[in-house]
Design a protein around this motif. Structure first.
Motif, short mmCIF file in Angstrom:
data_model
loop_
_atom_site.label_atom_id
_atom_site.label_comp_id
_atom_site.label_asym_id
_atom_site.label_seq_id
_atom_site.Cartn_x
_atom_site.Cartn_y
_atom_site.Cartn_z
N ALA A 154 0.83 -1.20 0.00
CA ALA A 154 0.00 0.00 0.00
C ALA A 154 0.86 1.25 0.00
O ALA A 154 0.41 2.32 -0.33
CB ALA A 154 -0.92 0.00 1.22
N LEU A 155 2.09 1.07 0.36
CA LEU A 155 3.00 2.21 0.42
C LEU A 155 3.98 2.27 -0.74
O LEU A 155 4.78 3.18 -0.81
CB LEU A 155 3.80 2.14 1.72
N THR A 156 3.95 1.30 -1.62
CA THR A 156 5.03 1.21 -2.59
C THR A 156 4.67 1.66 -3.99
O THR A 156 5.47 1.50 -4.90
CB THR A 156 5.54 -0.24 -2.69
N GLY A 157 3.53 2.22 -4.19
CA GLY A 157 3.10 2.50 -5.55
C GLY A 157 3.96 3.49 -6.29
O GLY A 157 3.85 4.67 -6.06
N CYS A 158 4.80 3.01 -7.19
CA CYS A 158 5.58 3.98 -7.96
C CYS A 158 5.96 3.46 -9.32
O CYS A 158 6.56 4.18 -10.09
CB CYS A 158 6.84 4.36 -7.20
N GLN A 159 5.64 2.23 -9.65
CA GLN A 159 6.21 1.68 -10.86
C GLN A 159 5.13 1.24 -11.85
O GLN A 159 3.99 1.05 -11.50
CB GLN A 159 7.05 0.45 -10.51
N GLN A 160 5.56 1.10 -13.08
CA GLN A 160 4.78 0.45 -14.12
C GLN A 160 3.43 1.12 -14.39
O GLN A 160 2.46 0.45 -14.62
CB GLN A 160 4.53 -1.03 -13.77
N GLN A 172 11.21 9.98 -6.89
CA GLN A 172 10.78 9.64 -8.25
C GLN A 172 10.32 8.19 -8.31
O GLN A 172 9.35 7.85 -7.67
CB GLN A 172 11.87 9.98 -9.27
N ASP A 173 11.05 7.31 -9.03
CA ASP A 173 10.63 5.92 -9.18
C ASP A 173 11.27 4.97 -8.18
O ASP A 173 11.15 3.76 -8.33
CB ASP A 173 10.96 5.43 -10.60
N THR A 215 10.06 -4.35 9.20
CA THR A 215 10.05 -4.82 7.82
C THR A 215 10.59 -3.71 6.94
O THR A 215 10.21 -2.55 7.09
CB THR A 215 8.62 -5.18 7.36
N GLN A 216 11.46 -4.06 6.02
CA GLN A 216 12.05 -3.09 5.08
C GLN A 216 11.54 -3.41 3.68
O GLN A 216 11.58 -4.56 3.25
CB GLN A 216 13.57 -3.19 5.12
N ILE A 217 11.08 -2.38 2.99
CA ILE A 217 10.62 -2.55 1.61
C ILE A 217 11.36 -1.54 0.76
O ILE A 217 11.41 -0.36 1.09
CB ILE A 217 9.11 -2.32 1.46
N THR A 218 11.96 -2.00 -0.31
CA THR A 218 12.65 -1.10 -1.24
C THR A 218 12.14 -1.38 -2.64
O THR A 218 11.67 -2.48 -2.94
CB THR A 218 14.18 -1.30 -1.20
N GLY A 219 12.25 -0.39 -3.49
CA GLY A 219 11.80 -0.57 -4.85
C GLY A 219 12.46 0.37 -5.81
O GLY A 219 12.87 1.47 -5.45
N ARG A 220 12.56 -0.12 -7.01
CA ARG A 220 13.03 0.66 -8.15
C ARG A 220 12.31 0.06 -9.35
O ARG A 220 11.71 -1.02 -9.25
CB ARG A 220 14.55 0.59 -8.29
#
Length: 195
Positions: free
Chosen positions: A18-24, A70-71, A86-91
């Motif tokens: 729910a917190l990670t929306g940034c891609q695609q 940004q992304d 808990t750690q969540i990372t994204g690119r």
């Protein structure tokens, strides 16, 4: 991967996703509004607060810290007194969730990770726009208050209600509801304490 309860996995995955929306997703071509920031500031923010998830089967909550550049993003979730971090990372092309309970889970998109972890289909990538009081697509239906701030966004089967502190331009609370059969619903409540 270690055995974990379905509740724990669902809360971790849904809270994190729910917190990670940034891609695609393609940015909608909407006319500029007073709520929008300069292009170089879009999708660049830091948030702290609490998120709660309630489904017909379960409920739970976590504290969060979310850095968006940004992304790319970095999110930390924890329970009371930092328990269960808990750690969540994204690119672009990779989202990784890592915790002592689940170990590392990786997927190409937040939606894919949510589907694998919980069986849910949800437009998680939209949340980056919603926390900025913006629609994520041109199909969104928006209701505004007397100041022109969005107070409700209807988009991709989700009803997003936004609340503001006094004259703030950005919301300090979001309630996301997805209607299910038999008058049931999935609900995510996000309280933003610091921006």
């Amino acid at each position: 991967m270690r055995q974990i309860s379905k509740f724990s996995l669902s809360l971790l995955a849904l809270s994190s996703l729910a917190l990670t929306g940034c891609q695609q997703f393609s940015k909608p071509q909407l006319p500029p509004s007073p709520m929008q920031t300069a292009p170089e500031e879009i999708n660049q923010f830091a948030l702290q607060g609490k998120i709660g998830v309630r489904t017909p089967q379960q409920s739970g909550s976590a504290f969060f810290t979310w850095q968006q550049e940004q992304d790319e993003f970095d999110i930390e979730l924890s329970g009371i007194l930092g328990v269960g971090k808990t750690q969540i990372t994204g690119r672009p092309g990779q989202v990784t969730l890592n915790s002592a309970k689940t170990g590392e889970i990786t997927a190409a998109t937040p939606e894919e990770l949510l589907k694998r972890a919980t069986g849910w289909n949800a437009p998680i990538t939209h949340l980056v726009q919603w926390v900025q009081a913006k629609p994520a697509t041109a199909k969104a239906q928006i209701s505004q208050d007397e100041s022109g701030r969005p107070v409700q966004i209807l988009e991709d089967e989700w009803n997003v209600q936004l609340s503001y502190a006094e004259q703030a331009k950005l919301p300090n609370k979001l309630i996301l509801k997805q209607a299910l059969e038999n008058s049931a619903e999935n609900r995510i409540t996000m309280v933003i304490q610091n921006r």
